[in-house]
Design a protein around this motif. Structure first.
Motif, PDB file in Angstrom:
ATOM      1  N   VAL A 190       0.856  -1.184   0.000  1.00  0.00           N
ATOM      2  CA  VAL A 190       0.000   0.000   0.000  1.00  0.00           C
ATOM      3  C   VAL A 190       0.890   1.231   0.000  1.00  0.00           C
ATOM      4  N   ASP A 191       0.608   2.172  -0.915  1.00  0.00           N
ATOM      5  CA  ASP A 191       1.339   3.436  -0.948  1.00  0.00           C
ATOM      6  C   ASP A 191       0.755   4.342   0.134  1.00  0.00           C
ATOM      7  N   PHE A 192       1.474   4.437   1.233  1.00  0.00           N
ATOM      8  CA  PHE A 192       1.000   5.163   2.406  1.00  0.00           C
ATOM      9  C   PHE A 192       1.859   6.423   2.556  1.00  0.00           C
ATOM     10  N   SER A 193       1.341   7.538   1.999  1.00  0.00           N
ATOM     11  CA  SER A 193       2.069   8.813   2.046  1.00  0.00           C
ATOM     12  C   SER A 193       3.484   8.687   1.500  1.00  0.00           C
ATOM     13  N   GLY A 194       3.618   7.964   0.403  1.00  0.00           N
ATOM     14  CA  GLY A 194       4.919   7.824  -0.231  1.00  0.00           C
ATOM     15  C   GLY A 194       5.745   6.670   0.273  1.00  0.00           C
ATOM     16  N   HIS A 195       5.254   5.953   1.284  1.00  0.00           N
ATOM     17  CA  HIS A 195       5.969   4.789   1.820  1.00  0.00           C
ATOM     18  C   HIS A 195       5.186   3.527   1.462  1.00  0.00           C
ATOM     19  N   MET A 196       5.868   2.526   0.987  1.00  0.00           N
ATOM     20  CA  MET A 196       5.217   1.272   0.625  1.00  0.00           C
ATOM     21  C   MET A 196       5.096   0.394   1.863  1.00  0.00           C
ATOM     22  N   ILE A 197       3.845   0.141   2.269  1.00  0.00           N
ATOM     23  CA  ILE A 197       3.547  -0.596   3.496  1.00  0.00           C
ATOM     24  C   ILE A 197       2.886  -1.924   3.134  1.00  0.00           C
ATOM     25  N   ALA A 198       3.239  -2.964   3.858  1.00  0.00           N
ATOM     26  CA  ALA A 198       2.652  -4.287   3.619  1.00  0.00           C
ATOM     27  C   ALA A 198       1.137  -4.240   3.793  1.00  0.00           C
ATOM     28  N   ARG A 199       0.406  -4.862   2.885  1.00  0.00           N
ATOM     29  CA  ARG A 199      -1.063  -4.866   2.924  1.00  0.00           C
ATOM     30  C   ARG A 199      -1.596  -5.415   4.233  1.00  0.00           C
ATOM     31  N   ASN A 200      -0.896  -6.376   4.855  1.00  0.00           N
ATOM     32  CA  ASN A 200      -1.415  -6.970   6.092  1.00  0.00           C
ATOM     33  C   ASN A 200      -1.353  -6.024   7.288  1.00  0.00           C
TER      34      ASN A 200
END
Length: 673
Positions: A140-150
């Protein structure tokens, strides 16, 4: 960027080991005198520090349960969205000390760590979900940071929570929990309210395209969430707390009458459903902090109840035809603002290169007056996100516009009768406030400002005035006849009874027009505050309303703040200290006078070729005003490049009054945690 509530009062309490809080009565000087009907809490992650995505808003599981337990033990009652709707639409009473709990963004930790507590204490809640994040399979693109979907809720977890009957699904947009480029300089600003800047065409998104983008985004999220969770959202939780009239109208059309914000203030009977306010619960917030926030909301004491420490900033100092030099100038300004320690900026939004007192240009895109540079939004956003400043006011003329000759309203100007040269007259060229064509242009200028810029307030320039020899234009004469007066200024002046009535009517008319403009801006910038410049003589001389069509008492009633230009050298006062004291004494005679009045100082002596006021005098004046009981102080001008006034002196002097003292007695019961 969320508008965070600073918990200054807890510092005060810790230091003194005593109490300074409000009783259950609303703040008598609040614009909204009604009591808080319900409180809404905004949570994000519920996880320990080592597991958080953003520690600023992450509350540990143990602290979350302590907070819920404390609310129960202290007589708070948890409510649902249905309870609020039934109260507002059908008059069904809410329980005493009603609280709604909400969670933003849909973190998995809400299921893992908050849901067990919600079930344990039977606490209903709203969970705001971002559809595009939930549809991702990997990252997930979270404010420019790629975060694991889980790290976000799964469909199974959401359905389990919904099935419990405790959780209602709200919309947090489909793909608008992000920033879009909001100006040519590249600032990324909240997608819901930003008119996108297109690099390829060097133009802004038009209103039709903007509204379609927001509509399609909210519609897509509603369709997705209904399919994904089994619930169609009735609640729109605005990403970053940003919204406007276009977005909230769209949300209502899509079946979401409730909008949750991060606006400061209480939820009273006049707070609209589409703009309900929440307390943002941060990771470092203790039980005592939470209690203070809730008590302050109940007393209608908000983030604005701190002292104003303001500087007028001239964008003319920052503007440069060379974009690279302009950016360097902006960097110098940001550094200076940090060193000044101010919390409020009155930021010039217009330009007057020929120095005749009327604005020839503005610093924002609009449809009526030439734009000198697309600079205002860039500077305002940088100040808001890179400095300690909490409120940015657009400093704007109301009438003093020098329109292009092709404008239909260009010739609809204030007509001043020829008078004795010694008589007090406003020298600015101004558009007549009585001209419908001029009013239309001015309203459009203010709407364009609010749509294109990040602002927290508007400071009306000192041009909101008409002398006792103004306005004798055809439009003004027509208005006088509607008021039942004679048809010319000369005739009105010959009749004292008419003259007195005319003076009051002009004062009210100008204030009413200013409020119309504020409401136009408020549509785009909810929570916007108003301030206006007032001449010192209005506070000193009982006859001054005749000269200016300005009234201290009426100004305090109509505007959030009245900035009195307390400038003794400009006024040629014999004794500057007595000059300040006389102004403050008059302010104290007004209801809520000190709470709503800013004393605005001069930092240079214009009568001596712009000679700077001495460091010692600036320091002693600010401190003496605080000793007289003044809450709010500003100064003008601020010279970015010559250190006038001295930044260290201003910082130290302003720090003498770090918070505002209230005459409330409050007792806190919660432990510091």
């Amino acid at each position: 960027m969320p508008r965070q509530i600073l918990i200054l009062f807890s510092v005060f309490i810790t230091f003194f080991g005593a109490v300074l809080i409000a009783n259950d009565l609303p703040n008598k000087c609040s614009r909204d005198q009604n009591v808080n009907e319900f409180t809404i809490l905004s949570y994000h992650e519920i996880s320990d520090k080592s597991e958080t995505l953003d520690s600023t808003y992450a509350v540990s599981p143990s602290n979350f349960e302590k907070q819920m337990r404390w609310l129960i033990d202290n007589g708070y009652h948890f409510v649902r969205i249905d309870d609020i709707l039934n109260y507002r639409k059908h008059g069904k009473s809410l329980p005493e000390k009603a609280v709604l709990v909400t969670f933003d963004d849909g973190y998995q930790s809400v299921y893992a760590n908050a849901f067990p507590v919600l079930k344990k204490y039977k606490i209903p809640t709203v969970i705001a979900l971002v559809g595009s994040w939930l549809q991702k399979e990997d990252k997930v693109d979270f404010s420019g940071h790629m975060i694991a979907r889980n790290k976000f809720l799964s469909q199974k977890e959401i359905k389990e929570m919904v099935k419990s009957g405790l959780v209602e699904v709200g919309s947090h947009s489909y793909q608008s929990h992000e920033g879009l480029q909001g100006n040519p300089q590249g600032n990324m600003e909240p997608a819901i309210t930003t008119r996108l800047w297109f690099k390829d065409t060097q133009s802004y998104e038009n209103e039709k395209t903007y509204k379609a983008r927001v509509y399609n985004d909210l519609l897509e999220n509603n369709i997705f969430l209904e399919r994904y969770t089994g619930q169609k959202p009735r609640v729109m939780v605005w990403p970053y707390g940003h919204y406007n009239i276009e977005a909230r109208t769209i949300a209502e059309r899509l079946g979401m009458p409730i909008g949750l914000t991060l606006d400061d203030g209480s939820n009273t009977r006049i707070t609209p459903l589409w703009g309900l306010r929440r307390i943002l619960v941060e990771g470092k917030m203790t039980l005592r902090d939470l209690e203070l926030n809730m008590i302050l909301r109940n007393a209608n004491l908000t983030d604005d109840d701190r002292t104003t420490k303001a500087a007028h900033i001239d964008l003319d100092y920052i503007y440069d035809p060379d974009p690279d030099q302009q950016e360097k100038n902006l960097g110098v300004l940001l550094d200076r603002i940090k060193s000044l320690g101010i919390n409020t900026v009155y930021l010039q939004a217009f330009a007057d290169p020929d120095a005749n007192g009327a604005a020839d240009y503005v610093y924002f895109p609009n449809r009526n007056i030439p734009m000198r540079a697309d600079l205002f939004n860039r500077v305002a956003w940088q100040i808001a996100t890179r400095t300690q400043v909490k409120r940015i006011y657009a400093w704007m003329p109301m009438l003093a516009w020098e329109l292009p000759k092709t404008s239909p309203a260009a010739k609809d100007t204030v007509v001043t009768l020829q008078v004795d040269p010694g008589h007090l007259n406003m020298g600015y060229p101004r558009l007549s406030p009585f001209s419908p064509k001029a009013q239309k242009v001015i309203r459009e200028i203010y709407r364009d400002l609010a749509k294109s810029s990040y602002i927290d307030g508007i400071l009306f320039h000192d041009d909101v005035t008409l002398s006792d020899f103004e306005d004798d234009s055809p439009s003004a004469r027509a208005q006088y006849k509607k008021w039942g007066l004679s048809g010319s200024v000369t005739e009105i002046r010959s009749d004292r009874k008419q003259f007195d009535r005319w003076t009051k009517l002009k004062t009210d008319y100008l204030d009413h027009f200013a409020q119309q403009l504020a409401h136009i801006a408020l549509d785009e910038q909810p929570g916007l505050k108003t301030a206006r410049n007032l001449y010192a003589q209005v506070a000193l001389n009982p006859n001054a309303e005749e000269w200016y069509a300005q009234s201290l008492s009426e100004s305090i009633k109509h505007y959030d703040y009245t900035a009195i230009m307390a400038m003794p050298y400009m006024e040629q006062a014999e004794d500057s200290q007595q000059f300040y004291k006389d102004i403050v004494d008059r302010v104290k005679q007004q209801e809520c006078g000190l709470e709503r009045t800013v004393i605005e100082l001069q930092s240079v002596n214009w009568r001596k070729e712009n000679e700077p006021i001495s460091t010692q005098e600036m320091d002693s004046t600010i401190r003496s005003l605080y000793n007289l009981g003044v809450h709010h102080i500003a100064y003008y001008p601020d010279n970015v490049y010559t250190n006038v006034p001295d930044a260290d002196v201003i910082n130290k002097a302003f720090s003498e009054k770090p918070i505002r003292m209230h005459s409330y007695s409050i007792k806190t019961t919660a432990p510091a945690q």
